[in-house]
Motif scaffolding. Sequence first.
Motif, mmCIF file in Angstrom:
data_model
loop_
_atom_site.group_PDB
_atom_site.id
_atom_site.type_symbol
_atom_site.label_atom_id
_atom_site.label_comp_id
_atom_site.label_asym_id
_atom_site.label_seq_id
_atom_site.Cartn_x
_atom_site.Cartn_y
_atom_site.Cartn_z
ATOM 1 N N GLU A 54 0.738 -1.318 -0.231
ATOM 2 C CA GLU A 54 0.086 0.148 -0.323
ATOM 3 C C GLU A 54 0.868 1.156 -0.117
ATOM 4 O O GLU A 54 0.507 2.233 -0.905
ATOM 5 C CB GLU A 54 -1.064 -0.032 1.042
ATOM 6 C CG GLU A 54 -2.111 -1.009 1.019
ATOM 7 C CD GLU A 54 -2.836 -1.194 2.372
ATOM 8 O OE1 GLU A 54 -2.523 -0.310 3.361
ATOM 9 O OE2 GLU A 54 -3.701 -2.081 2.461
ATOM 10 N N ALA A 55 2.092 1.366 0.897
ATOM 11 C CA ALA A 55 2.913 2.399 0.771
ATOM 12 C C ALA A 55 3.545 2.589 -0.470
ATOM 13 O O ALA A 55 3.613 3.736 -1.137
ATOM 14 C CB ALA A 55 3.940 2.337 1.890
ATOM 15 N N TYR A 56 3.853 1.603 -1.177
ATOM 16 C CA TYR A 56 4.435 1.675 -2.775
ATOM 17 C C TYR A 56 3.456 2.135 -3.607
ATOM 18 O O TYR A 56 3.885 3.122 -4.307
ATOM 19 C CB TYR A 56 4.913 0.047 -2.839
ATOM 20 C CG TYR A 56 5.287 0.179 -4.423
ATOM 21 C CD1 TYR A 56 6.353 0.548 -5.220
ATOM 22 C CD2 TYR A 56 4.285 -0.409 -5.317
ATOM 23 C CE1 TYR A 56 6.657 0.630 -6.455
ATOM 24 C CE2 TYR A 56 4.562 -0.419 -6.489
ATOM 25 C CZ TYR A 56 5.926 0.036 -7.150
ATOM 26 O OH TYR A 56 5.920 0.075 -8.538
ATOM 27 N N GLU A 57 2.354 1.768 -3.344
ATOM 28 C CA GLU A 57 1.092 2.168 -4.252
ATOM 29 C C GLU A 57 1.046 3.789 -4.146
ATOM 30 O O GLU A 57 0.857 4.635 -4.972
ATOM 31 C CB GLU A 57 -0.286 1.485 -4.011
ATOM 32 C CG GLU A 57 -0.036 0.068 -4.791
ATOM 33 C CD GLU A 57 0.347 -0.009 -6.292
ATOM 34 O OE1 GLU A 57 -0.075 0.739 -7.053
ATOM 35 O OE2 GLU A 57 0.999 -1.033 -6.717
ATOM 36 N N ARG A 58 0.877 4.228 -2.778
ATOM 37 C CA ARG A 58 0.761 5.432 -2.639
ATOM 38 C C ARG A 58 2.004 6.273 -3.047
ATOM 39 O O ARG A 58 1.875 7.587 -3.561
ATOM 40 C CB ARG A 58 0.606 5.968 -1.032
ATOM 41 C CG ARG A 58 -1.077 5.419 -0.626
ATOM 42 C CD ARG A 58 -1.178 6.000 0.692
ATOM 43 N NE ARG A 58 -0.055 5.498 1.861
ATOM 44 C CZ ARG A 58 0.097 4.464 2.439
ATOM 45 N NH1 ARG A 58 -1.182 3.516 2.423
ATOM 46 N NH2 ARG A 58 0.618 4.179 3.265
ATOM 47 N N GLY A 59 2.905 5.723 -2.917
ATOM 48 C CA GLY A 59 4.230 6.588 -3.374
ATOM 49 C C GLY A 59 4.227 6.515 -4.741
ATOM 50 O O GLY A 59 4.895 7.564 -5.520
ATOM 51 N N LYS A 60 3.926 5.401 -5.753
ATOM 52 C CA LYS A 60 4.128 5.589 -7.030
ATOM 53 C C LYS A 60 2.875 6.667 -7.372
ATOM 54 O O LYS A 60 3.167 7.299 -8.395
ATOM 55 C CB LYS A 60 3.614 4.143 -7.381
ATOM 56 C CG LYS A 60 3.429 4.028 -8.902
ATOM 57 C CD LYS A 60 3.096 2.545 -9.314
ATOM 58 C CE LYS A 60 2.851 2.371 -10.640
ATOM 59 N NZ LYS A 60 2.194 0.988 -11.117
ATOM 60 N N GLU A 61 1.520 6.598 -6.830
ATOM 61 C CA GLU A 61 0.668 7.484 -7.184
ATOM 62 C C GLU A 61 1.241 9.058 -7.032
ATOM 63 O O GLU A 61 1.037 9.926 -8.240
ATOM 64 C CB GLU A 61 -0.570 7.323 -6.495
ATOM 65 C CG GLU A 61 -1.244 6.015 -7.120
ATOM 66 C CD GLU A 61 -2.703 5.637 -6.100
ATOM 67 O OE1 GLU A 61 -2.897 6.644 -5.193
ATOM 68 O OE2 GLU A 61 -2.956 4.372 -6.119
ATOM 69 N N SER A 62 1.696 9.335 -6.002
ATOM 70 C CA SER A 62 2.197 10.644 -5.556
ATOM 71 C C SER A 62 3.406 11.139 -6.677
ATOM 72 O O SER A 62 3.391 12.099 -7.039
ATOM 73 C CB SER A 62 2.878 10.467 -4.079
ATOM 74 O OG SER A 62 3.217 11.757 -3.806
ATOM 75 N N LEU A 63 4.307 9.945 -6.952
ATOM 76 C CA LEU A 63 5.169 10.512 -7.850
ATOM 77 C C LEU A 63 4.766 10.510 -9.242
ATOM 78 O O LEU A 63 5.252 11.656 -9.986
ATOM 79 C CB LEU A 63 6.282 9.227 -7.897
ATOM 80 C CG LEU A 63 7.397 9.037 -9.106
ATOM 81 C CD1 LEU A 63 8.396 10.539 -8.781
ATOM 82 C CD2 LEU A 63 8.117 7.956 -9.237
#
Length: 167
Positions: A54-63
């Motif tokens: 989930e943290a990876y997905e949020r980070g990817k979306e934010s990027l």
Amino acid sequence: MSETSIPQTPQEAAEKITETFNTAAKEFESLKLDTTVPESVRMLAEKTVNQTREAYERGKESLEESIDALERSFDAAGQGATAFNRKLIDIAQRNLNSGFDLAKNLAAAKNLAEIVELQSAFIRSQFDVFASQAGEIRALTTKIAADTAEPIKDQVSRTMDTVRKAS
């Protein structure tokens, strides 16, 4: 060959190493690591993996959103540069036309007094024209700066809102 003796030949050394390896392998095999992982440890590991995903997905979306904001900002900067160049060309054309008008009027002047009066009037009007043109350029550059910064500013605001909601 005894256990405490030092091998005298390479063959004896190889035999000693093989014997030691075989003994260690038998002892290791007898340990049998057949213990089961407690349910709580498995659940914790699964939870950790899910949270990491989930943290990876949020980070990817934010990027991706940040990259999009930068692209919009660069587009606005490019459009602003084009508008700025067009404004400079427009101002230069107006100034050239004013200069040509002055030259035409000077050529039609009847005497020196009329020439001096035409030049004085031109110089007075050019001060106002230059002030007006400086205002046009200032307004345009302010708009360009705002348009260029807006996508990044919006992205930072959205990110801060997301961080506040997550806290």
